[in-house]
Design a protein around this motif. Sequence first.
Motif, PDB file in Angstrom:
ATOM      1  N   SER A 171       0.838  -1.206   0.000  1.00 44.81           N
ATOM      2  CA  SER A 171       0.000   0.000   0.000  1.00 44.81           C
ATOM      3  C   SER A 171       0.869   1.251   0.000  1.00 44.81           C
ATOM      4  O   SER A 171       0.571   2.223  -0.706  1.00 44.81           O
ATOM      5  CB  SER A 171      -0.920   0.010   1.213  1.00 44.81           C
ATOM      6  OG  SER A 171      -1.844  -1.042   1.128  1.00 44.81           O
ATOM      7  N   THR A 172       1.947   1.225   0.758  1.00 49.88           N
ATOM      8  CA  THR A 172       2.852   2.375   0.816  1.00 49.88           C
ATOM      9  C   THR A 172       3.493   2.609  -0.541  1.00 49.88           C
ATOM     10  O   THR A 172       3.616   3.759  -0.991  1.00 49.88           O
ATOM     11  CB  THR A 172       3.940   2.153   1.891  1.00 49.88           C
ATOM     12  OG1 THR A 172       3.292   1.980   3.146  1.00 49.88           O
ATOM     13  CG2 THR A 172       4.901   3.323   1.967  1.00 49.88           C
ATOM     14  N   GLU A 173       3.899   1.538  -1.212  1.00 45.81           N
ATOM     15  CA  GLU A 173       4.514   1.695  -2.530  1.00 45.81           C
ATOM     16  C   GLU A 173       3.511   2.165  -3.567  1.00 45.81           C
ATOM     17  O   GLU A 173       3.853   2.913  -4.471  1.00 45.81           O
ATOM     18  CB  GLU A 173       5.153   0.384  -2.978  1.00 45.81           C
ATOM     19  CG  GLU A 173       6.482   0.114  -2.309  1.00 45.81           C
ATOM     20  CD  GLU A 173       7.246  -1.023  -2.973  1.00 45.81           C
ATOM     21  OE1 GLU A 173       7.334  -1.031  -4.216  1.00 45.81           O
ATOM     22  OE2 GLU A 173       7.739  -1.878  -2.225  1.00 45.81           O
ATOM     23  N   LEU A 174       2.276   1.704  -3.451  1.00 46.31           N
ATOM     24  CA  LEU A 174       1.244   2.127  -4.408  1.00 46.31           C
ATOM     25  C   LEU A 174       0.815   3.561  -4.192  1.00 46.31           C
ATOM     26  O   LEU A 174       0.480   4.268  -5.140  1.00 46.31           O
ATOM     27  CB  LEU A 174       0.033   1.202  -4.316  1.00 46.31           C
ATOM     28  CG  LEU A 174       0.232  -0.214  -4.829  1.00 46.31           C
ATOM     29  CD1 LEU A 174      -0.973  -1.077  -4.475  1.00 46.31           C
ATOM     30  CD2 LEU A 174       0.493  -0.223  -6.336  1.00 46.31           C
ATOM     31  N   ASN A 175       0.792   3.997  -2.956  1.00 48.54           N
ATOM     32  CA  ASN A 175       0.381   5.364  -2.597  1.00 48.54           C
ATOM     33  C   ASN A 175       1.435   5.973  -1.687  1.00 48.54           C
ATOM     34  O   ASN A 175       1.255   6.068  -0.482  1.00 48.54           O
ATOM     35  CB  ASN A 175      -0.970   5.343  -1.857  1.00 48.54           C
ATOM     36  CG  ASN A 175      -2.067   4.765  -2.728  1.00 48.54           C
ATOM     37  OD1 ASN A 175      -2.261   5.193  -3.845  1.00 48.54           O
ATOM     38  ND2 ASN A 175      -2.766   3.775  -2.205  1.00 48.54           N
ATOM     39  N   PRO A 176       2.552   6.406  -2.293  1.00 52.29           N
ATOM     40  CA  PRO A 176       3.634   6.955  -1.450  1.00 52.29           C
ATOM     41  C   PRO A 176       3.173   8.205  -0.700  1.00 52.29           C
ATOM     42  O   PRO A 176       2.283   8.916  -1.153  1.00 52.29           O
ATOM     43  CB  PRO A 176       4.728   7.294  -2.449  1.00 52.29           C
ATOM     44  CG  PRO A 176       4.140   7.174  -3.807  1.00 52.29           C
ATOM     45  CD  PRO A 176       2.835   6.468  -3.695  1.00 52.29           C
ATOM     46  N   ALA A 178       3.037  11.995   0.760  1.00 57.22           N
ATOM     47  CA  ALA A 178       3.192  13.272   0.028  1.00 57.22           C
ATOM     48  C   ALA A 178       4.638  13.726   0.067  1.00 57.22           C
ATOM     49  O   ALA A 178       5.421  13.316   0.921  1.00 57.22           O
ATOM     50  CB  ALA A 178       2.281  14.331   0.668  1.00 57.22           C
ATOM     51  N   LYS A 191       9.434   8.017  -2.407  1.00 57.88           N
ATOM     52  CA  LYS A 191       8.280   7.724  -3.255  1.00 57.88           C
ATOM     53  C   LYS A 191       8.197   6.286  -3.540  1.00 57.88           C
ATOM     54  O   LYS A 191       9.077   5.549  -3.608  1.00 57.88           O
ATOM     55  CB  LYS A 191       8.382   8.500  -4.568  1.00 57.88           C
ATOM     56  CG  LYS A 191       8.082   9.944  -4.370  1.00 57.88           C
ATOM     57  CD  LYS A 191       8.012  10.621  -5.710  1.00 57.88           C
ATOM     58  CE  LYS A 191       7.660  12.072  -5.562  1.00 57.88           C
ATOM     59  NZ  LYS A 191       7.547  12.746  -6.802  1.00 57.88           N
TER      60      LYS A 191
END
Length: 170
Positions: A157-162, A164, A170
């Motif tokens: 999830s972190t990699e898909l939605n880095p 801000a 990122k």
Amino acid sequence: MSRLRLLFCSILLVASSPVFADAASHDADAKKFLQLTRADKLAVPVYAQVQQMFAQRFAEAKAPESKKALLESYQAKANAVLDRAIGWDKLEPDMVKLYTTNFSEAELKELLAFYQSPVGRKVLERMPQLAARSVELSQKHLQSAVPEVNKLLQDMSTELNPPAAGGKKK
């Protein structure tokens, strides 16, 4: 010409009789197998779960004991709904077809012979407990993997939605 048709239809009818007899015998063996394995009881847990849902809702509503008849009335109505949807009279034709399309008549006869044998009866008797215990064992072993799998989900999830911008990766 019509005599020829009549003769042809007669021959076809006589020739197809064994096929109908074989299908009826095959269906009968499937029904015997389903009866022996108590397949008609497969839906019992669903009924119990629905009954429990109504009892839980009754308890959550803090209904007085004097309203117990209302609970039982709704449980009976739920059973009727389930009977219409998954009663054995509804399931049996599909179950027979399932077994006759997946097992030849000879295979069903072998299954019947096995489940009627002492070891087959033992399998039938112990299978529910073995299946339940197998699920418990699997869940016990699975628990050790849950934190790691959850971490992997979080990382993905972190990699898909880095996060801000602001110096974070990122």
